[in-house]
Design an enzyme around this catalytic site. Structure first.
Site, short mmCIF file in Angstrom:
data_model
loop_
_atom_site.label_atom_id
_atom_site.label_comp_id
_atom_site.label_asym_id
_atom_site.label_seq_id
_atom_site.Cartn_x
_atom_site.Cartn_y
_atom_site.Cartn_z
N TRP A 102 -6.11 -71.41 -33.97
CA TRP A 102 -5.66 -71.42 -32.58
C TRP A 102 -6.82 -71.63 -31.63
O TRP A 102 -6.68 -72.29 -30.60
CB TRP A 102 -4.84 -70.16 -32.25
CG TRP A 102 -3.54 -70.21 -32.98
CD1 TRP A 102 -3.16 -69.42 -34.04
CD2 TRP A 102 -2.46 -71.13 -32.77
NE1 TRP A 102 -1.90 -69.80 -34.49
CE2 TRP A 102 -1.46 -70.84 -33.73
CE3 TRP A 102 -2.24 -72.17 -31.87
CZ2 TRP A 102 -0.26 -71.56 -33.80
CZ3 TRP A 102 -1.04 -72.89 -31.95
CH2 TRP A 102 -0.07 -72.58 -32.91
N ASP A 171 -6.79 -65.53 -25.43
CA ASP A 171 -5.44 -65.85 -25.92
C ASP A 171 -4.99 -64.69 -26.80
O ASP A 171 -5.35 -64.61 -27.97
CB ASP A 171 -5.47 -67.16 -26.72
CG ASP A 171 -4.14 -67.43 -27.43
OD1 ASP A 171 -3.18 -66.64 -27.25
OD2 ASP A 171 -4.07 -68.43 -28.18
N LYS A 195 5.92 -62.77 -30.33
CA LYS A 195 5.44 -61.82 -31.34
C LYS A 195 5.80 -60.39 -30.92
O LYS A 195 6.72 -59.79 -31.46
CB LYS A 195 3.93 -61.97 -31.56
CG LYS A 195 3.57 -63.27 -32.29
CD LYS A 195 3.10 -64.30 -31.34
CE LYS A 195 2.39 -65.50 -31.93
NZ LYS A 195 2.94 -66.23 -33.03
N1 PMP Z 1 -2.06 -68.91 -29.74
C1 PMP Z 1 -1.83 -68.08 -30.78
C2 PMP Z 1 -2.85 -67.05 -31.14
C3 PMP Z 1 -0.65 -68.21 -31.52
O1 PMP Z 1 -0.42 -67.41 -32.54
C4 PMP Z 1 0.29 -69.20 -31.15
C5 PMP Z 1 1.61 -69.38 -31.87
N2 PMP Z 1 1.75 -68.82 -33.08
C6 PMP Z 1 -0.01 -70.04 -30.08
C7 PMP Z 1 -1.19 -69.86 -29.39
C8 PMP Z 1 0.92 -71.13 -29.65
O2 PMP Z 1 2.06 -70.60 -29.11
P1 PMP Z 1 3.29 -71.53 -28.67
O3 PMP Z 1 3.89 -72.05 -29.92
O4 PMP Z 1 4.17 -70.55 -27.93
O5 PMP Z 1 2.76 -72.60 -27.81
#
Ligand code: PMP
Length: 359
Positions: A102, A171, A195
């Site tokens: 991420w 994040d 989550k």
């Molecule tokens: N950042 C993290 C740490 C994540 O775990 C996720 C999704 N699992 C995201 C960003 C992306 O989230 P989204 O699919 O809602 O854009």
């Protein structure tokens, strides 16, 4: 109906009392004769509900008035662009700690707006770890330092907060609300809801108001944190039902004893699962104990040839969604707030039985 245990990384299990309440209120919210979903976002009922959700979140995390709290949509990934768009007016490189997949997605988006500097990276050799800050490059005149406190796929988590003169952006998609945090140590915190918060698509952004005014002129209005804050998160039609549901989750958290109580439960769940993995030669976890995630526990079996049987038998035992992320393979158990200790114990019992039969 007994519900199986759902270890999905997200969209993830929500607290059952929250789902039961939403279900009871679905057709007739608070004797209005309407579903909450059917109400104007300009109505007093909806505005009050959004404000109450924000107030509950502020109480849970101890967020003071130096920070704006906004509800936005587009998933956490949209914030990968919103962060540079809102913070880069004064120039300077964009600093990122790369601790997993991420982080890298956030960096890739950052490159569209400025010069990205990777000031630290998690080790790739096993066990994987986050280097201490003494080994990081200085952030200097960076527009911000972006970190991913919990890497959902890699199962790597910061158990400390980096120090920097640059605005610290986090994040927290897969860790926010899992324990108390010192919000004041950060300048921007954002988290996708799917989550520990509520339905996918909704995102929480907590931003230090003193950072307003740093947005690039090209920042789209609908990504501009200040503009959204000034409109009370209602610059356009907000995802009202998702905010309502998040509000129910916040109420549930307060009734359960708040984030200190969550921290205690979550630590115990993680300890239980890591102890089972470490106590066996059959299972392994690739992360150094100093950086192991409480929320997402990746683990491997003695041979990947057994993965299929493990997943099939686990599902038959009511243990769902244990398949690791498609990019890494193996298994992953996500232990968010709605997962009870009993789920982890059932998983450990299953793992031990599987090992006895397959080792
Ligand atoms: N950042 C993290 C740490 C994540 O775990 C996720 C999704 N699992 C995201 C960003 C992306 O989230 P989204 O699919 O809602 O854009």
């Amino acid at each position: 109906m007994t519900r199986p245990y759902n270890f999905c990384a997200g969209p993830a299990a929500l607290p059952e009392p929250v789902l039961a309440r939403a279900s009871a209120e679905m057709l007739d919210w608070h004797a209005s004769g309407m579903s909450f979903m059917e109400m104007s976002h300009r109505s007093k009922e909806v505005v009050d509900t959004v404000e109450a959700a924000e107030a509950a979140l502020r109480r849970l995390l101890g967020i003071d008035d130096d920070f704006a709290v906004i509800f936005v949509q587009g998933g956490a990934s949209t914030q990968f662009a919103a962060v540079p768009l809102n913070l880069c007016a004064a120039g300077g490189p964009l600093a990122y700690a790369n601790t997993g997949q991420w982080s890298r997605k956030a960096m890739a988006e950052g490159r569209r707006y400025g010069e990205v500097r990777e000031v630290a990276s998690a080790t790739t050799e096993l066990p994987r770890a986050i280097p201490p800050q003494t080994e990081w490059e200085a952030t200097g005149d960076a527009a911000y330092l972006h970190i991913t406190p919990n890497e959902t796929i890699d199962g790597i988590e910061f158990h400390w907060t980096p120090e920097t003169d640059a605005p610290l952006v986090a994040d927290m998609s897969s860790t926010l609300l899992s324990r108390p945090i010192a919000v004041d140590d950060y300048d921007v915190i954002y988290a996708g809801a799917q989550k520990n918060i509520g339905p996918a698509g909704l995102v929480l952004v907590i931003v230090r108001r003193s950072l307003f005014g740093r947005a690039l002129p090209s920042c789209p209005t609908l990504l501009n944190w200040q503009a959204i804050e000034e409109a009370g998160s209602m610059l356009n039609t907000p995802p009202t039902y998702s905010i309502y549901l998040a509000g129910l989750v916040f109420e549930w958290l307060e009734a359960e004893g708040g984030l200190a109580a969550m921290a205690e439960r979550n630590r115990r769940k993680a300890d239980t699962l890591y102890a089972a993995i470490d106590g066996s030669d059959f299972y392994g976890n690739p992360v150094d104990p100093s950086a192991r995630s409480w929320m997402n526990v990746p683990f491997t079996l003695a041979s990947p040839d057994l993965d299929g049987a493990f997943l099939e038998e686990a599902e038959a035992a009511g243990l769902l969604n244990l398949k690791g992320h498609r990019s890494v393979g193996g298994m992953r158990a996500s232990l968010y707030n709605a997962i009870p200790q009993a789920a982890v114990e059932a998983l450990v019992e299953f793992m031990q039985d599987f090992e006895r039969r397959h080792a």
